[in-house]
Write an enzyme that holds these catalytic residues in place. Structure first.
Site, short mmCIF file in Angstrom:
data_model
loop_
_atom_site.label_atom_id
_atom_site.label_comp_id
_atom_site.label_asym_id
_atom_site.label_seq_id
_atom_site.Cartn_x
_atom_site.Cartn_y
_atom_site.Cartn_z
N ASP A 108 0.82 -1.21 0.00
CA ASP A 108 0.00 0.00 0.00
C ASP A 108 0.85 1.26 0.00
O ASP A 108 0.37 2.34 -0.35
CB ASP A 108 -0.92 -0.01 1.22
N LEU A 135 -8.98 6.51 0.82
CA LEU A 135 -8.96 7.52 -0.24
C LEU A 135 -7.58 7.64 -0.89
O LEU A 135 -7.36 8.54 -1.71
CB LEU A 135 -9.37 8.88 0.33
N ARG A 136 -6.67 6.74 -0.53
CA ARG A 136 -5.34 6.82 -1.12
C ARG A 136 -5.36 6.58 -2.62
O ARG A 136 -4.55 7.10 -3.36
CB ARG A 136 -4.40 5.84 -0.41
N GLY A 137 -6.32 5.77 -3.07
CA GLY A 137 -6.43 5.51 -4.50
C GLY A 137 -6.72 6.78 -5.28
O GLY A 137 -6.06 7.08 -6.27
#
Length: 337
Positions: free
Chosen positions: A192, A273-275
């Protein structure tokens, strides 16, 4: 012999684009390259570093701090800045068998034994500051080193508390990992942390394979002449990177594009919300590379597989791979207007 030129690497367009994006905007979060052996993964990383312009650093600083804005955590620069000089962008290999002392740094035994001084011997993380930390076979990295890298990658600071030493120093770098997925999976926590994940494969068409062999043979026969022949293309690409860095802050991201990015991540079921954040940063860096002032849906289409394929949850009802799932969602959500 000089490194193999970046512009001479045949095919592997997704990998090359991801590395260029990371060079333009390090905040994207690093690059993971998984695929077959002998597909140019390590060659591309070293070629990119050699392509980048030299950086200015404080002379004598083991952490290569910038003279314009030395890190607050730097124990060297906190004592006052001296002269500066230009150095190549650091590219540091983290070998699988590296000890924790070698990675984070430790007590300088030579000075301790000969002079009785308690001094810090910087490790690989110190050398990688403001550059690239490259880990080949990253999926085989020992767990305790993975935990260590997760802490440093999140904070940008390496904290050493051992052997009577208590010290913090800057450790901001672009993390680049490569490996063969057949040899094991990467821990989800570290996976990640990579902003982009690329897949590379051995070329299957004869013309591409012949061109790869031809160029590699020419390089090994006379590296100086081969690199000289690519010098003009390398210089042009270097100017493109520098121009993109200058342009990056002014590239706009319309709300309509952000909405498409959010819808795509929802369709894929990515966690957190990292995507979206990575997708936005990556698309903006690509737009800057292409000389655009505004991010378009076309930019999202190009970078979506790299930014999202490693963020998908396992779906027991869908046997297709993550790349196929992203491609399907892109076709549904980001279809041409």
């Amino acid at each position: 012999m000089p490194p193999f030129p970046f512009t001479a690497i045949v095919a592997q367009e997704e990998m090359k684009r991801a590395l260029l994006i990371a060079a333009v905007d390090p905040s994207v979060g690093g690059v993971l390259v998984f695929g077959d052996r002998g597909t140019g993964k390590s060659t591309a990383v070293r070629a990119l570093a050699a392509l980048l312009p030299r950086i200015r650093a404080v002379a004598g600083c083991p952490y290569s701090c910038s003279p314009e804005s030395p890190a607050q955590a730097c124990p060297h620069c906190s004592q006052g800045r001296g002269k500066s000089h230009q150095i190549p962008v650091p590219v540091v290999d983290l070998p699988l068998g590296a000890t924790e002392d070698r990675v984070v740094g430790a007590l300088d035994l030579e000075r301790a034994l000969t002079k009785g001084e308690k001094a810090f011997a910087p490790g690989l993380l110190a050398r990688a500051n403001r550059g690239f930390l490259y880990i080949d076979e990253v999926n085989l990295l020992e767990d305790h080193l993975v935990d260590l890298l997760l802490d440093v990658a999140a904070s940008g600071v390496n904290t050493v508390e051992r052997e009577g030493l208590s010290l913090r120093h800057p450790a901001r770098f672009v993390l680049v990992g490569s490996g063969n997925p057949e040899e094991g999976e990467l821990r989800p926590q570290l996976l990640d942390r990579f902003g982009l994940a690329c897949e590379v494969a051995t070329p299957t068409d004869i013309a591409t394979r012949i061109e790869v062999v031809r160029r590699r043979d020419a390089y090994e026969r006379d590296g100086e002449a081969f690199c000289a022949a690519q010098a003009k293309a390398e210089k042009a690409l270097q100017k493109t990177i520098l121009s993109a860095r200058e342009r990056l802050g002014g590239v706009g991201v319309p709300d309509a594009v952000l909405e498409r990015a959010a819808r795509l991540c929802l369709a894929l079921g990515t966690d957190g919300l990292r995507g979206e954040l990575t997708l936005m940063r990556t698309a903006r860096a690509l737009a800057a590379l292409e000389g655009a002032d505004v991010v378009s849906v076309a930019h999202l289409r190009q970078v979506a597989p790299s930014a999202l394929r490693h963020r998908l949850r396992r779906n027991p009802l869908d046997e297709s791979g993550s790349t196929a799932r992203v491609a399907r969602a892109v076709a549904e959500v980001l279809e041409p207007a």
